[in-house]
Design an enzyme around this catalytic site. Structure first.
Site, PDB file in Angstrom:
ATOM      1  NE  ARG A 192      47.029   7.751   9.430  1.00 10.94           N
ATOM      2  CZ  ARG A 192      46.533   8.854  10.006  1.00 10.94           C
ATOM      3  NH1 ARG A 192      46.580   9.776   9.528  1.00 10.94           N
ATOM      4  NH2 ARG A 192      46.055   8.254  11.211  1.00 10.94           N
ATOM      5  CG  ASP A 238      38.619  10.640  12.114  1.00 13.95           C
ATOM      6  OD1 ASP A 238      39.363  10.975  11.376  1.00 13.95           O
ATOM      7  OD2 ASP A 238      38.547  11.293  13.256  1.00 13.95           O
TER       8      ASP A 238
HETATM    9  O1  DOR Z   1      41.692  10.833  15.926  1.00 18.08           O
HETATM   10  C1  DOR Z   1      42.189  11.576  14.845  1.00 18.08           C
HETATM   11  N1  DOR Z   1      42.979  11.232  13.863  1.00 18.08           N
HETATM   12  N2  DOR Z   1      41.554  12.845  14.823  1.00 18.08           N
HETATM   13  C2  DOR Z   1      41.966  13.693  13.979  1.00 18.08           C
HETATM   14  O2  DOR Z   1      41.446  14.822  13.601  1.00 18.08           O
HETATM   15  C3  DOR Z   1      43.297  13.181  12.788  1.00 18.08           C
HETATM   16  C4  DOR Z   1      43.316  11.800  12.741  1.00 18.08           C
HETATM   17  C5  DOR Z   1      44.583  11.363  12.407  1.00 18.08           C
HETATM   18  O3  DOR Z   1      44.982  11.808  11.212  1.00 18.08           O
HETATM   19  O4  DOR Z   1      45.304  10.614  12.799  1.00 18.08           O
HETATM   20 ZN    ZN Z   2      39.243  15.562  12.471  1.00 15.86          ZN
HETATM   21 ZN    ZN Z   3      39.720  12.786  10.466  1.00 11.86          ZN
END
Ligand code: DOR
Ligand code: ZN
Ligand code: ZN
Length: 425
Positions: free
Chosen positions: A64, A305
């Site tokens: 972020r 993720d």
């Molecule tokens: O759940 C998700 N959040 N999947 C994604 O592909 C992007 C990610 C995000 O950047 O918040």
């Molecule tokens: Zn993704």
């Molecule tokens: Zn991701």
């Protein structure tokens, strides 16, 4: 500075050995692995009842930073990383601005160096601004040190453009990390397409949204010879596709996230956006296939993720909240509890999927516990039980569906380049 990690069980995926030994670290490198070393160390870590493993490497993290520092920063993500046992994290490019040039890559790398906790490797976006229209300056970003390209958060829907990017990735010898989601098929879906979710009034995302792009990308990998890595696989057919591709000798690897190998859409307690992520939570059949795929080494990597959002953003209910949950500080315990303890994975496989394989895929000289190698290590107690409390996270993100869950397996210490960057208590 001499660091001695005493009395642990050393797990080395490099040669598949598991042995009781002390690990002596000097000048950032592993100096000696042997029983009962008698040296005057400057610092001692007692690893009794613990595994000494290669530091975890998370191939899939959202920092972020730049641009959304209310959600997370390079500093808070680094703190969360070492708290979770990670010595290297790989950052996705969907920041503001998007990481599509060397300036943004350098910004993240320099900031991570200043913070000085975990290694942070920034990936480059495939298209400019992630708009899917023209390629970003990949060569420029390769020179700045990106370990991979990815459009994560989005899919490159133009297959020809993607093929051109893959050809460049072959030229620069880097992998492509693929987010598989057909943008035209999503249609405002927010959860898995199943009857229960429909009853709750939530629009569905079918498995085929992922599967058609996974299949396409595998065919493009066959065409170009690129090393393709499928991010956050959530469907049973993605496992089959990866298996078939590997049988054909196509260079494909795949990752699974803890939420996808533990939870199903049935676990969504109602209008709680901590259960909203992309891809969504699927069905029991999918979860079982992912676990079997991990066990059979069809699926190579466990990644998080890690996608932090603010409490306010996540507090507005399933329909309006953004996709994503945090994961850096829970993945080791969840993997221990749900996969190792339940007999799906050995501790060696856990080390492979959380360190050795990511290192191999990214071309890093890491992921092993061997004399002469960089001392990126985690001391992990597999039997310490506790309850997950998001208030205790170092991440700014508190958005996890695992709050209140009882787990087993605690990170006791994290060592990066021979420095103890985290120690419990
Ligand atoms: O759940 C998700 N959040 N999947 C994604 O592909 C992007 C990610 C995000 O950047 O918040
Ligand atoms: Zn993704
Ligand atoms: Zn991701």
């Amino acid at each position: 500075m001499l660091l001695l990690i005493q009395n642990g069980t050393v797990i080395n995926p490099g040669d598949h050995t598991e042995e009781k030994a002390d690990v002596l670290v000097e000048d950032g490198k592993i100096k000696k692995i042997a029983l009962q070393q008698k040296v005057k160390a400057d610092r001692i870590i007692n690893a009794e009842d613990c595994y000494v493993m290669p530091g975890f490497i998370d191939m899939h993290v959202h920092l972020r930073d730049p641009g959304q520092e209310d959600k997370e920063t390079v500093e808070t993500a680094s703190l969360a990383a070492v708290h979770g046992g990670f010595t290297t994290i790989v950052a996705m490019p969907n920041t503001k601005p998007v990481v599509d040039n060397s300036d943004v890559v350098n910004y993240v790398h320099n900031k991570a160096k200043d913070v000085g906790l975990a290694h942070v490797l920034q990936t480059g976006a495939i298209t400019r601004g992630q708009r899917g229209e023209e390629l970003s300056n990949i060569e420029d970003m390769v020179e700045a040190g990106i370990p991979a390209i990815s459009e994560d958060g989005k899919t490159v829907m133009n297959a020809q453009l993607y093929r051109e990017a893959m050809t460049l990735a072959v030229k620069y010898d880097i992998p492509v990390l693929a987010h598989c989601e057909d943008a035209n098929m999503v249609k405002g879906g927010i959860v898995n397409a199943d009857k229960d979710m429909e009853k709750m009034g939530f629009a569905g995302i079918s498995n085929s949204v992922e599967d058609v792009i996974a299949a396409r990308d595998i065919m493009l990998a066959k065409d170009t010879g690129v090393a393709l890595h499928l991010c956050h696989c959530s469907t049973k057919d993605s496992v089959r596709l990866v298996q078939l591709a590997k049988q054909e000798g196509i260079r494909v690897t795949a990752e699974v996230c803890p939420h996808h190998f533990i939870l199903t859409s049935e676990d969504i307690p109602g209008n709680d956006a901590n259960f909203k992520m992309n891809p969504p939570l699927r069905t029991k059949k999918d979860v079982e296939a992912l676990k079997e795929g991990l066990k059979a080494d069809i699926m190579d990597v466990i990644a998080t993720d890690h996608a932090p959002h603010t409490l306010i953003e996540k507090g507005v209910g399933m329909k309006k909240a953004p996709f994503g949950i945090v994961g850096l500080e829970t993945v080791a315990a969840l993997t221990m509890t749900e996969l190792v303890d339940k007999g799906y994975l050995t501790i060696m496989q856990m080390a492979e999927k959380m360190s050795y394989h990511p290192a191999k895929i990214l071309g890093l000289d890491k992921g092993v516990v061997e004399e002469g190698k960089p001392a990126d290590l985690v001391v992990f107690n597999p039997s310490k039980e506790y309850v997950i409390h998001p208030e205790e996270f170092y991440s700014k993100g508190r958005n996890t569906p695992f709050a209140g869950r009882k787990v087993k397996g605690m990170v006791m210490a994290t060592v990066v380049d021979g420095r103890v960057v985290y120690e419990k208590g």
